[in-house]
Design a protein around this motif. Structure first.
Motif, PDB file in Angstrom:
ATOM      1  N   VAL A 100       0.813  -1.260   0.220  1.00  0.00           N
ATOM      2  CA  VAL A 100      -0.088  -0.421  -0.350  1.00  0.00           C
ATOM      3  C   VAL A 100       1.107   1.303   0.039  1.00  0.00           C
ATOM      4  CG1 VAL A 100      -1.754   1.154   1.549  1.00  0.00           C
ATOM      5  CG2 VAL A 100      -1.978  -1.308   0.795  1.00  0.00           C
ATOM      6  N   ARG A 101       1.653   0.589   0.582  1.00  0.00           N
ATOM      7  CA  ARG A 101       2.931   2.743   1.525  1.00  0.00           C
ATOM      8  C   ARG A 101       3.535   2.693   0.085  1.00  0.00           C
ATOM      9  NH1 ARG A 101       2.762   6.713   4.589  1.00  0.00           N
ATOM     10  NH2 ARG A 101       2.994   6.167   7.069  1.00  0.00           N
ATOM     11  N   THR A 102       3.864   1.372  -0.957  1.00  0.00           N
ATOM     12  CA  THR A 102       4.478   1.703  -1.950  1.00  0.00           C
ATOM     13  C   THR A 102       4.090   1.774  -3.380  1.00  0.00           C
ATOM     14  OG1 THR A 102       5.794  -0.250  -1.669  1.00  0.00           O
ATOM     15  CG2 THR A 102       6.034   0.078  -3.643  1.00  0.00           C
ATOM     16  N   ILE A 103       2.078   1.372  -3.418  1.00  0.00           N
ATOM     17  CA  ILE A 103       1.800   2.036  -4.662  1.00  0.00           C
ATOM     18  C   ILE A 103       0.967   3.901  -4.496  1.00  0.00           C
ATOM     19  CG2 ILE A 103      -0.423   1.897  -5.402  1.00  0.00           C
ATOM     20  CD1 ILE A 103      -0.149  -1.586  -4.850  1.00  0.00           C
ATOM     21  N   ALA A 104       0.998   3.814  -3.338  1.00  0.00           N
ATOM     22  CA  ALA A 104       0.412   4.654  -2.943  1.00  0.00           C
ATOM     23  C   ALA A 104       1.976   6.195  -3.147  1.00  0.00           C
ATOM     24  CB  ALA A 104      -0.317   5.250  -1.153  1.00  0.00           C
ATOM     25  N   GLY A 105       2.721   6.035  -3.045  1.00  0.00           N
ATOM     26  CA  GLY A 105       3.877   6.570  -3.011  1.00  0.00           C
ATOM     27  C   GLY A 105       4.575   6.620  -4.703  1.00  0.00           C
ATOM     28  N   GLN A 106       4.011   6.138  -5.551  1.00  0.00           N
ATOM     29  CA  GLN A 106       4.481   6.258  -6.706  1.00  0.00           C
ATOM     30  C   GLN A 106       3.507   6.667  -6.954  1.00  0.00           C
ATOM     31  OE1 GLN A 106       6.437   2.586  -8.467  1.00  0.00           O
ATOM     32  NE2 GLN A 106       4.438   2.135  -8.162  1.00  0.00           N
ATOM     33  N   GLY A 107       2.235   6.298  -7.489  1.00  0.00           N
ATOM     34  CA  GLY A 107       0.940   6.499  -8.324  1.00  0.00           C
ATOM     35  C   GLY A 107       0.687   5.803  -8.896  1.00  0.00           C
ATOM     36  N   ASN A 108       1.328   4.093  -8.882  1.00  0.00           N
ATOM     37  CA  ASN A 108       0.956   2.966  -9.721  1.00  0.00           C
ATOM     38  C   ASN A 108       0.901   1.937  -8.568  1.00  0.00           C
ATOM     39  OD1 ASN A 108       2.325   1.331 -11.811  1.00  0.00           O
ATOM     40  ND2 ASN A 108       1.534   2.833 -13.299  1.00  0.00           N
ATOM     41  N   ILE A 109       0.492   0.765  -9.742  1.00  0.00           N
ATOM     42  CA  ILE A 109      -0.121  -0.522  -9.357  1.00  0.00           C
ATOM     43  C   ILE A 109       1.422  -1.311  -9.132  1.00  0.00           C
ATOM     44  CG2 ILE A 109      -2.490  -0.643  -8.623  1.00  0.00           C
ATOM     45  CD1 ILE A 109      -2.300  -2.621 -10.905  1.00  0.00           C
ATOM     46  N   TYR A 110       1.921  -0.844 -10.458  1.00  0.00           N
ATOM     47  CA  TYR A 110       3.270  -1.662 -10.784  1.00  0.00           C
ATOM     48  C   TYR A 110       4.516  -1.221 -10.702  1.00  0.00           C
ATOM     49  CZ  TYR A 110      -0.588  -3.416 -14.633  1.00  0.00           C
ATOM     50  OH  TYR A 110      -1.617  -4.061 -14.880  1.00  0.00           O
ATOM     51  N   LEU A 111       5.491  -2.529 -10.941  1.00  0.00           N
ATOM     52  CA  LEU A 111       6.774  -1.835  -9.678  1.00  0.00           C
ATOM     53  C   LEU A 111       7.875  -1.922 -11.343  1.00  0.00           C
ATOM     54  CD1 LEU A 111       7.421  -3.717  -6.760  1.00  0.00           C
ATOM     55  CD2 LEU A 111       6.522  -1.356  -6.695  1.00  0.00           C
ATOM     56  N   THR A 112       8.595  -0.497 -11.279  1.00  0.00           N
ATOM     57  CA  THR A 112       9.129  -1.075 -12.769  1.00  0.00           C
ATOM     58  C   THR A 112      10.858   0.288 -12.405  1.00  0.00           C
ATOM     59  OG1 THR A 112      10.155  -0.732 -15.231  1.00  0.00           O
ATOM     60  CG2 THR A 112       8.215   0.822 -14.218  1.00  0.00           C
ATOM     61  N   THR A 113      11.827   0.394 -13.314  1.00  0.00           N
ATOM     62  CA  THR A 113      12.666   1.502 -12.441  1.00  0.00           C
ATOM     63  C   THR A 113      12.140   2.478 -12.339  1.00  0.00           C
ATOM     64  OG1 THR A 113      14.022   0.333 -14.580  1.00  0.00           O
ATOM     65  CG2 THR A 113      14.512   2.721 -13.920  1.00  0.00           C
ATOM     66  N   GLY A 114      12.685   3.429 -10.964  1.00  0.00           N
ATOM     67  CA  GLY A 114      12.327   3.905 -10.245  1.00  0.00           C
ATOM     68  C   GLY A 114      10.961   3.878  -9.201  1.00  0.00           C
ATOM     69  N   SER A 115      10.823   2.767  -9.189  1.00  0.00           N
ATOM     70  CA  SER A 115      10.093   2.015  -7.890  1.00  0.00           C
ATOM     71  C   SER A 115      10.601   2.153  -6.648  1.00  0.00           C
ATOM     72  CB  SER A 115       9.077   0.756  -8.015  1.00  0.00           C
ATOM     73  OG  SER A 115       8.358   1.556  -9.513  1.00  0.00           O
ATOM     74  N   ILE A 116      10.346   3.013  -6.160  1.00  0.00           N
ATOM     75  CA  ILE A 116      11.343   3.207  -4.662  1.00  0.00           C
ATOM     76  C   ILE A 116       9.760   1.908  -4.014  1.00  0.00           C
ATOM     77  CG2 ILE A 116      11.064   3.753  -2.045  1.00  0.00           C
ATOM     78  CD1 ILE A 116      12.650   7.154  -4.427  1.00  0.00           C
ATOM     79  N   LEU A 117      10.632   0.875  -3.477  1.00  0.00           N
ATOM     80  CA  LEU A 117       9.762   0.350  -2.799  1.00  0.00           C
ATOM     81  C   LEU A 117      10.314   0.112  -0.716  1.00  0.00           C
ATOM     82  CD1 LEU A 117      10.102  -1.275  -5.294  1.00  0.00           C
ATOM     83  CD2 LEU A 117      10.042  -3.251  -4.073  1.00  0.00           C
ATOM     84  N   ARG A 118       8.914   0.710  -0.411  1.00  0.00           N
ATOM     85  CA  ARG A 118       8.398   1.207   0.792  1.00  0.00           C
ATOM     86  C   ARG A 118       7.872   0.114   2.027  1.00  0.00           C
ATOM     87  NH1 ARG A 118       9.372   6.356   0.669  1.00  0.00           N
ATOM     88  NH2 ARG A 118       9.667   7.775  -1.123  1.00  0.00           N
TER      89      ARG A 118
END
Ligand code: ZN
Length: 216
Positions: free
Chosen positions: A66-84
């Motif tokens: 939830v923190r990760t998705i809300a932080g980046q505003g996207n449900i998929y992870l890729t380059t630039g994603s910060i896992l929180r």
């Protein structure tokens, strides 16, 4: 479907300080120091590496989808994603990705989910939850089942339909695709290389992954 964002790494395998193959059905647990970079390679393609992260200095603060998705505003992870983590603290940042998209919603398989999704005679089959527990049991840190939060599925394709449904679809990864992440703090990485035999995500054929680590 969003465009895939494929970014190659400049790191050289001969500079890695760690290089290990993990067969399907096996687990792996490792503490990354800040600045270290972990690469997970989908050696044969269409594999799912079910992965959890913990703040190594405060293991109760585990990865939060939830923190990760809300932080980046996207449900998929890729380059630039910060896992929180649950606290919002950054654990790792994805710095390269030749697959282009990774799942945050599908969760890991378990004996129970295998019976619900497939059939009751799948109860005995290998599953990611048991692999996680075997790895955690090797640690003295007091980890238990309650530390198993919803995980990242690297290389797994779980597209969201226009009406909000989840599909477990054929993989988007291919042989040799990799994802690379740099630790933002001391981070424990827990991987179950998924042994699932009932799901098209891995073409019904679980295969090994390779793990490489660089110090900088
Ligand atoms: Zn699994």
């Amino acid at each position: 479907m969003a465009a895939f964002n494929r970014v190659e790494s400049k790191k050289r395998i001969e500079d890695a300080v760690y290089n290990e193959i993990v067969p399907a059905g096996e687990g792996w647990m490792y503490d990354l120091e800040p600045g270290q970079t972990l690469r997970i390679v989908d050696l044969e393609g269409n594999q799912a590496a079910d992965t959890l992260f913990f703040d190594a200095d405060n293991p109760e603060d585990h990865y939060s989808a939830v923190r990760t998705i809300a932080g980046q505003g996207n449900i998929y992870l890729t380059t630039g994603s910060i896992l929180r983590a649950e606290s919002g603290n950054a654990l790792v940042e994805i710095v390269a990705d030749t697959c282009g998209r990774h799942d945050t919603l599908g969760g890991s398989c378990s004996a129970q989910s295998n019976t619900v999704r497939y059939s009751h005679d799948k109860l005995h089959m290998h599953n990611c939850r048991d692999t996680y527990m075997l790895q955690l049991a090797k640690r003295d840190g007091g980890y238990s089942k309650r530390d198993l939060a919803p995980n990242v599925n690297f290389f797994m394709n779980v597209p969201v339909t226009p009406d909000g449904g989840l599909e477990f679809a054929d993989g988007v990864s291919g042989p040799g695709c990799y994802v690379e992440m740099t630790a933002k703090r001391r981070t424990t990485v827990l991987i179950s290389n998924c042994p699932q035999l009932n799901n098209p995500c891995n073409a019904y054929n679980p295969t090994p992954i390779q793990l490489l680590i660089w110090n900088d």
